[in-house]
Design a protein around this motif. Sequence first.
Motif, PDB file in Angstrom:
ATOM      1  N   ASP A 258       0.791  -1.241   0.000  1.00 20.64           N
ATOM      2  CA  ASP A 258       0.000   0.000   0.000  1.00 20.64           C
ATOM      3  C   ASP A 258       0.817   1.283   0.000  1.00 20.64           C
TER       4      ASP A 258
ATOM      5  N   THR B 238      -0.135   5.589  -6.141  1.00 21.52           N
ATOM      6  CA  THR B 238      -1.558   5.232  -6.174  1.00 21.52           C
ATOM      7  C   THR B 238      -1.875   3.928  -5.453  1.00 21.52           C
ATOM      8  N   SER B 239      -0.847   3.242  -4.970  1.00 22.22           N
ATOM      9  CA  SER B 239      -1.086   1.899  -4.422  1.00 22.22           C
ATOM     10  C   SER B 239      -1.933   1.924  -3.151  1.00 22.22           C
TER      11      SER B 239
ATOM     12  N   ASP C 261      -4.500   3.955  -2.364  1.00 26.23           N
ATOM     13  CA  ASP C 261      -5.917   4.045  -2.729  1.00 26.23           C
ATOM     14  C   ASP C 261      -6.402   2.752  -3.363  1.00 26.23           C
ATOM     15  N   THR C 262      -5.541   2.097  -4.131  1.00 27.95           N
ATOM     16  CA  THR C 262      -5.921   0.846  -4.796  1.00 27.95           C
ATOM     17  C   THR C 262      -6.214  -0.253  -3.784  1.00 27.95           C
TER      18      THR C 262
ATOM     19  N   LEU D 210      -9.962  -1.533  -2.349  1.00 28.91           N
ATOM     20  CA  LEU D 210     -10.396  -2.922  -2.523  1.00 28.91           C
ATOM     21  C   LEU D 210     -10.838  -3.524  -1.195  1.00 28.91           C
TER      22      LEU D 210
ATOM     23  N   GLU E  76      -8.694  -9.899  -7.230  1.00 27.96           N
ATOM     24  CA  GLU E  76      -8.312  -8.512  -7.478  1.00 27.96           C
ATOM     25  C   GLU E  76      -7.063  -8.135  -6.681  1.00 27.96           C
ATOM     26  N   TYR E  77      -6.944  -8.657  -5.480  1.00 26.03           N
ATOM     27  CA  TYR E  77      -5.761  -8.385  -4.659  1.00 26.03           C
ATOM     28  C   TYR E  77      -4.512  -8.938  -5.345  1.00 26.03           C
TER      29      TYR E  77
ATOM     30  N   ASP F  42      -3.853  -6.677  -8.368  1.00 20.24           N
ATOM     31  CA  ASP F  42      -3.366  -5.356  -7.956  1.00 20.24           C
ATOM     32  C   ASP F  42      -1.929  -5.440  -7.451  1.00 20.24           C
TER      33      ASP F  42
ATOM     34  N   GLN G 260       0.495  -5.775 -10.347  1.00 21.31           N
ATOM     35  CA  GLN G 260       0.641  -4.517 -11.074  1.00 21.31           C
ATOM     36  C   GLN G 260       1.475  -3.508 -10.278  1.00 21.31           C
ATOM     37  N   ILE G 261       1.230  -3.429  -8.959  1.00 23.28           N
ATOM     38  CA  ILE G 261       1.966  -2.485  -8.109  1.00 23.28           C
ATOM     39  C   ILE G 261       3.451  -2.837  -8.071  1.00 23.28           C
TER      40      ILE G 261
END
Length: 478
Positions: free
Chosen positions: A414, A419-420, A422-423, A427, A444-445, A448, A451-452
């Motif tokens: 996080d 942006t991580s 908020d992402t 979620l 999704e986790y 995400d 991608q992060i």
Amino acid sequence: MYASAYTPLLPGQKPTPGVKPVVALDNAAKAFEKLYPGIHIEFLPNTSTEGTNQWYETEGAAGQLPDISWVQGPYVNIDYPKGLFTDLLPYFQQPNPFIPGNKKWINTMNPEAVDSSIVPGVKAGTTGVYAVDGDWEGFGFWYNKALFKEAGITKPPTTWGQLVTDSQELKAHGIDPGATFGAPIYNWFAHIFQPNALGASRMRTILGVKGNTAGAVTSEENAYFYNHYGDWLNPSKDPALIDWWPAAKALLSTWDPATIDVTETNASTAPSPYSLFTSQQVAMVYVEGSDMPKLVYALPKKHQFPFGMFNPTSVMGTSKYATNLVTYQDVGGPYVGFQFAISTHLADSTMTPAKFKAALAWLQFITTPHWDQTIVNEEENAIPIIKGTTAPPVDRTFQQAIDKYPFWSLSAFDTMTSTSFDTIDGLFLEYVNGFISFKTAEKEYDADAAQIVAQFDSQNAGLMAKFTQQENARLGIK
């Protein structure tokens, strides 16, 4: 000196009606000036201007920073321009002359605070320790004993499972069980559950420490252990990182959605947990700091009520990955208001060797056990952490915990990119508020996180290449 939250009542200022004025730091200054008649401590006002990134940048560029400023150590040379503050680590190795028998100033300090203040933190930069830490922010559940008793609950819970059961019991009796700040909930709960699920052995390996030596998992470590050495920080391969979400939802689902169904960007729209608690609209609140007592005691006598604070010491049974590692003290940490740095001549054109010597002596003076305890306890919003200090009774259990248990900070993904947060937090809130299933949240986790980490690796390719080489050598990987 800019003293932030510890700024005493200044000459000409009138105390706020009903609020006890802060005077401890001024009393310390008078005692110090008595020892050194040629030195005078002058405090700057504590307004919304001081202590901002822009203030450090503009005042530092103009050479007009005060001799001493409140500064969050890990931000030096990273979020703030380089060269504003002096590396204090060499002076930490010298005696504090105001503590009889002390051979090294650093030996009186909380090791977790020193470790977490080392620069670089999550990015490469000029290394060092630029601030001396004297307080600690603890999180806890403040609870209304009368409302708990009304629901038939005679003592606070010591396990997460009992916390959920008690919250359900409160709700069954028509009592709103709890509240917290609108966000960031993921971050706080992750600090409890993720180090616990990984366990002591893996946390030591990730952090490269022995015994209970403190450490905070950096973004580099997060990225490395996502792709290497067991992929411990890769949720698609180690579900322990997310398997605790249902336990968090079990608690939060008993609370009023208005207090948690918000995002970081509109968290200010959520009801204040302090107002909800002091008006007895909720039975408990999970909040930072220790200023709840003064808020309750500031109420008219007829509106005051019995209260206390607790933290569940065990999360066993919340997940198949749960261990007996105690981690509740991992939420919070240093960086409240007692973090003071000395400006360089570049940032403070009036700084001279003689003035630096005086500033250093002043910081040594206020980090003696007597003055650290006096200053921090008076402000009632944190816990003193210089060795030999004692917190107020309501905070003493938490103070003992940060002395006894390791501070192993982990909130995966996080803080790795802009942006991580908020992402990941968004979620988590989607899930706990019932908008998506746990199966969807898991997928999704995983996506995400991938991608992060990929974005972080791309943005820090040179740093990660060097860090990977370093970690491979440490872990014996060829």
